[in-house]
Design an enzyme around this catalytic site. Sequence first.
Site, PDB file in Angstrom:
ATOM      1  N   CYS A 188      -1.969  -1.944 -10.973  1.00  0.00           N
ATOM      2  CA  CYS A 188      -2.167  -0.538 -10.631  1.00  0.00           C
ATOM      3  C   CYS A 188      -3.077   0.140 -11.654  1.00  0.00           C
ATOM      4  CB  CYS A 188      -0.827   0.201 -10.545  1.00  0.00           C
ATOM      5  SG  CYS A 188      -1.066   1.907 -10.026  1.00  0.00           S
ATOM      6  N   GLY A 223      -9.046  -8.248  -1.813  1.00  0.00           N
ATOM      7  CA  GLY A 223     -10.265  -7.481  -2.057  1.00  0.00           C
ATOM      8  C   GLY A 223     -11.271  -7.670  -0.947  1.00  0.00           C
ATOM      9  N   ARG A 273      -7.060  -2.638   3.269  1.00  0.00           N
ATOM     10  CA  ARG A 273      -7.814  -1.598   3.989  1.00  0.00           C
ATOM     11  C   ARG A 273      -8.390  -2.093   5.304  1.00  0.00           C
ATOM     12  NH1 ARG A 273     -11.605   0.091  -0.840  1.00  0.00           N
ATOM     13  NH2 ARG A 273     -11.562  -2.187  -1.001  1.00  0.00           N
ATOM     14  N   MET A 292       0.848  -1.201   0.000  1.00  0.00           N
ATOM     15  CA  MET A 292       0.000   0.000   0.000  1.00  0.00           C
ATOM     16  C   MET A 292       0.880   1.247   0.000  1.00  0.00           C
ATOM     17  SD  MET A 292      -3.193  -0.854   2.563  1.00  0.00           S
ATOM     18  CE  MET A 292      -2.331  -1.926   3.703  1.00  0.00           C
ATOM     19  N   LYS A 329       1.212  -9.337  -8.655  1.00  0.00           N
ATOM     20  CA  LYS A 329      -0.101  -8.961  -8.126  1.00  0.00           C
ATOM     21  C   LYS A 329      -0.877  -8.346  -9.276  1.00  0.00           C
ATOM     22  CE  LYS A 329      -2.333  -6.535  -4.291  1.00  0.00           C
ATOM     23  NZ  LYS A 329      -2.695  -5.212  -4.820  1.00  0.00           N
TER      24      LYS A 329
END
Length: 346
Positions: free
Chosen positions: A110, A211, A235, A27, A149
């Site tokens: 990205c 996710g 997150r 991140m 990723k």
Amino acid sequence: MSCAATPTCPLRVGSLELPSPVLVAPMVGITDAPFRALCQEMGAGLVTTEMVAAEAVIRHIPAALRLLEFSPEVKPVAAQLVGCDPHAMAEAARICADRGAMVIDANLGCPVKKVVSRGSGATLARDVGATARVLEAMVKAVDVPVTVKMRLGWDAKSINAPELARALQDVGVAMVTVHGRTRAQGYSGRADWDAIACVKAAVAIPVIGSGDVGDPVEIRRDIDNGRVDGVVVARGMLGNYQFLRRAVHFVATGELLPEPTFEQRIAFARRHLEMLIEHYGEARALTIGRKYVAWTIKGCAGAARLRAMVQDLERRPQLEALWDLALEAGVGPQGWYVPVFTSGEG
Ligand SMILES: Cc1cc2nc3c(=O)[nH]c(=O)nc-3n(C[C@H](O)[C@H](O)[C@H](O)COP(=O)(O)O)c2cc1C
């Protein structure tokens, strides 16, 4: 052969055995050295840098190299690179490995304009052949495992994650992390874990799901059911650090640790800020650390008043006063705040 990671079948990435299948996602602006140290302490299977531009690494740009400073105690650690030129990505991978990265990850997901407009991130992933050439060069350049990723595809009409994962497995990529959204989706909607499971079914190397990871029970169920080999937490742990510890512990033992108390949450954030100060010095740490303080105090009673103080944080005594006020205020009527992001870099 890969197998779903369990206490008896640990997750292997090439030659590396990870201590847990619960990993921490890269991140930007978050996964720096202090954050990685905290995550390792909480039992993360793998911690990583944020994405770093390969071109900046090979040109030895100081800001890029600073992101690639590894402390020998915090491991296993990965470096994530973004770029689209095979030579630059291979050379940057070599530099990362020389600096102590134990895994080199390539960012193929990205979605941000400045990256995709240069042919990197999610743009590179649209072209399976070109991506395979980049990864083949990286695999040949280093002795450590090379991973990727990716997202599911560019948009709903061009889902190519299973095909891409197979091609990358063929050139020696050791593990694939799949964020279950397309580039077009950004961060909208829910991540599609059935689509992630399709990638798992297509390859023998480990597949890690990404996710909306926010429930320890779901994580263990998806691993036990063989839908993924592990997950990356992103997150879900911002403003809620101990989510990582609870997830790692539940996956390892089946025991759900209690939610941290209000005082424990403040104490943890306090320690994180101390670590930032030690790493960056007071002035820079308090600028970088404002977001963590803001997330932590958002759930407090009278948060608006406390939030106003966050903007002015420059010196340690102000921080101490803020923590004391937060503790006095206690948790507010809305309960603990969990941050919701609308954007990211993967
Ligand atoms: C602030 C932020 C920065 C991110 N930076 C990166 C990055 O550098 N590289 C990457 O591959 N993904 C990056 N991502 C994407 C995350 O790694 C993850 O795949 C995504 O947030 C979905 O997981 P979540 O829904 O559990 O948050 C970032 C996400 C956020 C929120």
